[in-house]
Scaffold this motif. Structure first.
Motif, PDB file in Angstrom:
ATOM      1  N   GLY A 135      36.746  46.937  46.947  1.00 20.04           N
ATOM      2  CA  GLY A 135      36.273  47.840  45.905  1.00 20.04           C
ATOM      3  C   GLY A 135      35.055  47.340  45.161  1.00 20.04           C
ATOM      4  O   GLY A 135      34.186  48.133  44.797  1.00 20.04           O
ATOM      5  N   VAL A 136      34.980  46.025  44.915  1.00 19.68           N
ATOM      6  CA  VAL A 136      33.882  45.475  44.110  1.00 19.68           C
ATOM      7  C   VAL A 136      32.838  44.763  44.954  1.00 19.68           C
ATOM      8  O   VAL A 136      31.774  44.399  44.442  1.00 19.68           O
ATOM      9  CB  VAL A 136      34.430  44.524  43.031  1.00 19.68           C
ATOM     10  N   GLY A 137      33.125  44.540  46.229  1.00 19.27           N
ATOM     11  CA  GLY A 137      32.180  43.853  47.088  1.00 19.27           C
ATOM     12  C   GLY A 137      32.594  42.418  47.335  1.00 19.27           C
ATOM     13  O   GLY A 137      33.354  41.833  46.554  1.00 19.27           O
ATOM     14  N   PRO A 138      32.087  41.815  48.399  1.00 23.14           N
ATOM     15  CA  PRO A 138      32.514  40.463  48.783  1.00 23.14           C
ATOM     16  C   PRO A 138      31.738  39.335  48.094  1.00 23.14           C
ATOM     17  O   PRO A 138      31.858  38.185  48.503  1.00 23.14           O
ATOM     18  CB  PRO A 138      32.245  40.460  50.290  1.00 23.14           C
ATOM     19  N   GLU A 139      30.925  39.635  47.100  1.00 24.74           N
ATOM     20  CA  GLU A 139      30.124  38.598  46.449  1.00 24.74           C
ATOM     21  C   GLU A 139      31.041  37.575  45.778  1.00 24.74           C
ATOM     22  O   GLU A 139      31.857  37.902  44.914  1.00 24.74           O
ATOM     23  CB  GLU A 139      29.202  39.225  45.406  1.00 24.74           C
TER      24      GLU A 139
ATOM     25  N   SER B 156      34.798  35.377  41.610  1.00 21.99           N
ATOM     26  CA  SER B 156      35.224  34.236  40.797  1.00 21.99           C
ATOM     27  C   SER B 156      35.332  34.613  39.326  1.00 21.99           C
ATOM     28  O   SER B 156      36.219  34.133  38.609  1.00 21.99           O
ATOM     29  CB  SER B 156      34.241  33.066  40.965  1.00 21.99           C
ATOM     30  N   THR B 157      34.419  35.471  38.880  1.00 20.61           N
ATOM     31  CA  THR B 157      34.417  35.868  37.477  1.00 20.61           C
ATOM     32  C   THR B 157      35.615  36.739  37.129  1.00 20.61           C
ATOM     33  O   THR B 157      36.240  36.574  36.074  1.00 20.61           O
ATOM     34  CB  THR B 157      33.117  36.620  37.148  1.00 20.61           C
TER      35      THR B 157
ATOM     36  N   PRO C 280      37.899  29.613  41.049  1.00 19.63           N
ATOM     37  CA  PRO C 280      37.428  28.228  40.943  1.00 19.63           C
ATOM     38  C   PRO C 280      38.570  27.231  40.812  1.00 19.63           C
ATOM     39  O   PRO C 280      39.654  27.568  40.321  1.00 19.63           O
ATOM     40  CB  PRO C 280      36.566  28.251  39.664  1.00 19.63           C
ATOM     41  N   ASP C 281      38.317  26.001  41.241  1.00 16.58           N
ATOM     42  CA  ASP C 281      39.361  24.976  41.226  1.00 16.58           C
ATOM     43  C   ASP C 281      39.912  24.741  39.826  1.00 16.58           C
ATOM     44  O   ASP C 281      41.103  24.474  39.659  1.00 16.58           O
ATOM     45  CB  ASP C 281      38.810  23.663  41.786  1.00 16.58           C
TER      46      ASP C 281
ATOM     47  N   ARG D  86      40.279  32.185  31.986  1.00 19.52           N
ATOM     48  CA  ARG D  86      38.817  32.324  31.975  1.00 19.52           C
ATOM     49  C   ARG D  86      38.161  31.199  31.183  1.00 19.52           C
ATOM     50  O   ARG D  86      37.163  30.615  31.622  1.00 19.52           O
ATOM     51  CB  ARG D  86      38.432  33.676  31.380  1.00 19.52           C
ATOM     52  N   ARG D  87      38.703  30.892  30.020  1.00 22.91           N
ATOM     53  CA  ARG D  87      38.130  29.812  29.207  1.00 22.91           C
ATOM     54  C   ARG D  87      38.216  28.466  29.911  1.00 22.91           C
ATOM     55  O   ARG D  87      37.298  27.646  29.812  1.00 22.91           O
ATOM     56  CB  ARG D  87      38.842  29.744  27.858  1.00 22.91           C
TER      57      ARG D  87
END
Length: 218
Positions: free
Chosen positions: A36-40, A45-46, A120-121, A179-180
């Motif tokens: 839906g949002v694309g493979p970027e 990650s965001t 992200p890790d 997120r933080r």
């Protein structure tokens, strides 16, 4: 109490509202998001913490109507109401059974599904911790909604409308904590807020759910 917990765990699995349904829905949500949002990878990650939390929330929502409906249909709820065990304890046990069969598997599956969203890790630990702290609140709130709608025909939609607004604070602070942590910011404030919400719901809502059930059983 232990016998009631074991009974509810067996009923949840046999009724199809246990491990498989929630995990399957969680997987479907995570797999469909990149389409839906694309493979970027940067975008994924965001949004990964929010998507994983939203998927877990919706997966918990799927099985809420089964928490009390089966007992209402076969008359077991009337028998439980006359048992020596307080209604507050009965409601708490049902919330615990729902969390074990729905919330806990989602917590364990979240790191694996996070790989699909390029999480992200630095986000894995905080995400699992936020789900571990926040998902019990989802089960307790859901039990309260199930108590409000028990006995109603086609009460599933009404249950969703009642419960979803109450889920929003847990969703916000759970996703914000992850997120933080990913961005290297202090995640203590959302962690404390999330823990406060969970402790508050566990302390207060079983009494409200028990009171509602007593009214519905009259």
């Amino acid at each position: 109490m232990i016998a009631l917990l074991i009974r509810d765990l067996r009923l949840a699995v046999r009724a199809g509202g246990g491990f498989g349904l929630g995990l399957s829905f969680f997987l479907i949500v995570v797999v469909l998001v990149p389409f839906g949002v694309g493979p970027e990878s940067g975008l994924l990650s965001t949004i990964a913490p929010g998507i994983l939390w939203l998927g877990a929330l919706l997966a918990c929502l799927l099985s809420l109507d089964r928490i009390l409906a089966l007992d209402w249909e076969d008359g077991s709820l009337d028998l439980l109401a006359t048992a020596p065990l307080p209604m507050e304890a009965i409601v708490s046990i049902k919330s615990l059974a729902h969390w074990i069969t729905t919330g806990l598997p989602l917590v364990l599956a979240a790191p694996v599904l996070g790989l699909l969203l390029n999480l992200p890790d630095a986000g894995y630990g905080p995400l699992v911790l936020s789900l571990l702290i926040g998902t019990p609140a989802l089960s307790v709130i859901g039990t309260f909604g199930a108590a409000l709608t028990v006995g109603l025909k086609r009460g599933g939609l009404l249950l969703s409308l009642l419960v979803l607004p109450l889920y929003v604070p847990t969703l916000i602070f759970g996703a914000e904590m992850a997120r933080r942590s990913i961005e290297g910011m202090d995640a203590t404030p959302p962690l404390l807020m999330l823990a406060g919400i969970t402790c508050g719901t566990i302390a207060l809502l079983p009494f409200a759910s028990a009171a509602v059930l007593r009214v519905n059983l009259r």
